[in-house]
Design a protein around this motif. Structure first.
Motif, PDB file in Angstrom:
ATOM      1  N   UNK A 166      49.617  47.249  37.502  1.00  0.00           N
ATOM      2  CA  UNK A 166      50.155  46.338  38.473  1.00  0.00           C
ATOM      3  C   UNK A 166      49.368  45.145  39.303  1.00  0.00           C
ATOM      4  N   UNK A 167      48.164  45.260  38.886  1.00  0.00           N
ATOM      5  CA  UNK A 167      47.386  44.117  39.462  1.00  0.00           C
ATOM      6  C   UNK A 167      47.377  42.698  38.734  1.00  0.00           C
ATOM      7  N   UNK A 168      47.071  41.854  39.200  1.00  0.00           N
ATOM      8  CA  UNK A 168      46.523  40.569  38.399  1.00  0.00           C
ATOM      9  C   UNK A 168      45.855  40.853  37.298  1.00  0.00           C
ATOM     10  N   UNK A 169      45.907  39.855  36.316  1.00  0.00           N
ATOM     11  CA  UNK A 169      45.317  39.981  34.939  1.00  0.00           C
ATOM     12  C   UNK A 169      44.004  40.463  35.103  1.00  0.00           C
ATOM     13  N   UNK A 170      43.318  39.285  36.098  1.00  0.00           N
ATOM     14  CA  UNK A 170      41.681  39.631  36.054  1.00  0.00           C
ATOM     15  C   UNK A 170      41.414  40.908  36.749  1.00  0.00           C
ATOM     16  N   UNK A 171      42.386  41.389  37.870  1.00  0.00           N
ATOM     17  CA  UNK A 171      41.913  42.590  38.393  1.00  0.00           C
ATOM     18  C   UNK A 171      41.947  43.886  37.466  1.00  0.00           C
ATOM     19  N   UNK A 172      42.920  43.805  36.558  1.00  0.00           N
ATOM     20  CA  UNK A 172      43.230  44.790  35.546  1.00  0.00           C
ATOM     21  C   UNK A 172      41.892  44.598  34.493  1.00  0.00           C
ATOM     22  N   UNK A 173      41.638  43.524  34.136  1.00  0.00           N
ATOM     23  CA  UNK A 173      40.639  43.452  33.224  1.00  0.00           C
ATOM     24  C   UNK A 173      39.072  43.884  33.704  1.00  0.00           C
ATOM     25  N   UNK A 174      39.150  43.568  34.986  1.00  0.00           N
ATOM     26  CA  UNK A 174      37.786  43.910  35.789  1.00  0.00           C
ATOM     27  C   UNK A 174      37.678  45.436  35.623  1.00  0.00           C
TER      28      UNK A 174
END
Ligand code: Z5A
Length: 217
Positions: A195-203
């Motif tokens: 559900x989060x932003x692309x960079x949050x999910x990637x982290x």
């Protein structure tokens, strides 16, 4: 005996797998790993031909047993020609979907049952599984909105949207099926919210991969 690492990504439509596999590949490369990115169905020339049979056309084009056998025909070719040689060469293999998708889509979604898929998996792959599987989880309506927005620019005859056209109830069953499969296989799975932003999910993905394989978090 394999020397590399095998990581698969799973989840429903539009969860961001294709986006995230590329980001994980880039991150692993900066850690000095030799990485290949591949996908299912596909990932080898013959398997890519079978992909076209599976992903285009009407939702009811195949009876469930034909469909599961086509997925495994593609998978065996992919395993023997791409995944296993890369692992034996010490590479990290990141795969956009693997056999858990068959358990969810054909086993649960089409009602074929887990035991049928288990038997086919054992016979055809010698029970070969990834070292780690990332399940990206999102409400199916949100995922389908993302996937449909992306498909809007592609002409109708070229869209690989056969599964996206299946009924909403099918996608809800899929989400539950993936979560149950993850729960049964907690040693291999990490469930991450998409559900989060692309960079949050990637982290979040990187954190789990680093912990699992002893890399720099
Ligand atoms: N299938 C099966 O039935 N049995 C099997 O054994 C196997 C597969 C192996 C493969 O399709 C189909 O085959 C699949 C299951 C079935 N069903 N379908 N459809 P595919 O490989 O062509 O498609 P997919 O695996 O479902 O993925 P997708 O729909 O292409 O979505 P995705 O890879 O998860 O997401 P994405 O392309 O990275 O992102 C979608 C859009 O959302 C895109 O515009 C992104 O820029 C955007 N996006 C991504 N992340 C975010 C975040 N965090 N926020 C906002 N927007 C985002």
């Amino acid at each position: 005996m394999s020397k590399g690492k095998f990581i698969s990504f799973e989840g429903g439509e539009g969860t961001g797998k294709t986006t995230q596999v590329k980001l994980l590949r880039d991150r692993l490369i900066t850690e000095g790993k030799d990485v290949i990115l591949t996908r299912e169905p596909g990932g080898a020339p013959g398997a890519e031909e079978i992909r076209q049979l599976l992903l285009t056309g009407n939702p009811d084009k195949w009876v469930p047993m034909t469909e599961v056998l086509l997925f495994y025909a593609a998978r065996v070719d992919h395993l023997k020609r791409t995944i296993q040689p890369a692992l034996q060469a010490g590479k990290w293999v990141i795969c956009d979907r693997y056999a858990d998708s068959t358990f969810a889509y054909q086993g649960a979604g089409h009602g074929l049952g887990a035991s049928v898929v288990e038997e086919i998996h054992r016979i055809t792959t010698d029970d070969f599984w990834p070292d780690m599987t990332i399940l990206l989880d999102i409400d199916p309506e949100a995922g389908l909105r993302r996937a449909n927005a992306r498909e809007a620019d592609i002409s109708e005859d070229k869209r690989e949207d056969r599964f996206e056209k299946m009924a909403q109830g099918y996608h809800q069953r899929l989400r539950q099926a993936f979560l149950q499969i993850a729960d049964k296989n907690q040693d291999r799975f990490r469930v991450i919210t998409a559900e989060g932003s692309i960079s949050q999910v990637a982290d979040n993905i990187w954190h789990q991969v680093a912990i699992t394989f002893g890399l720099n978090p």
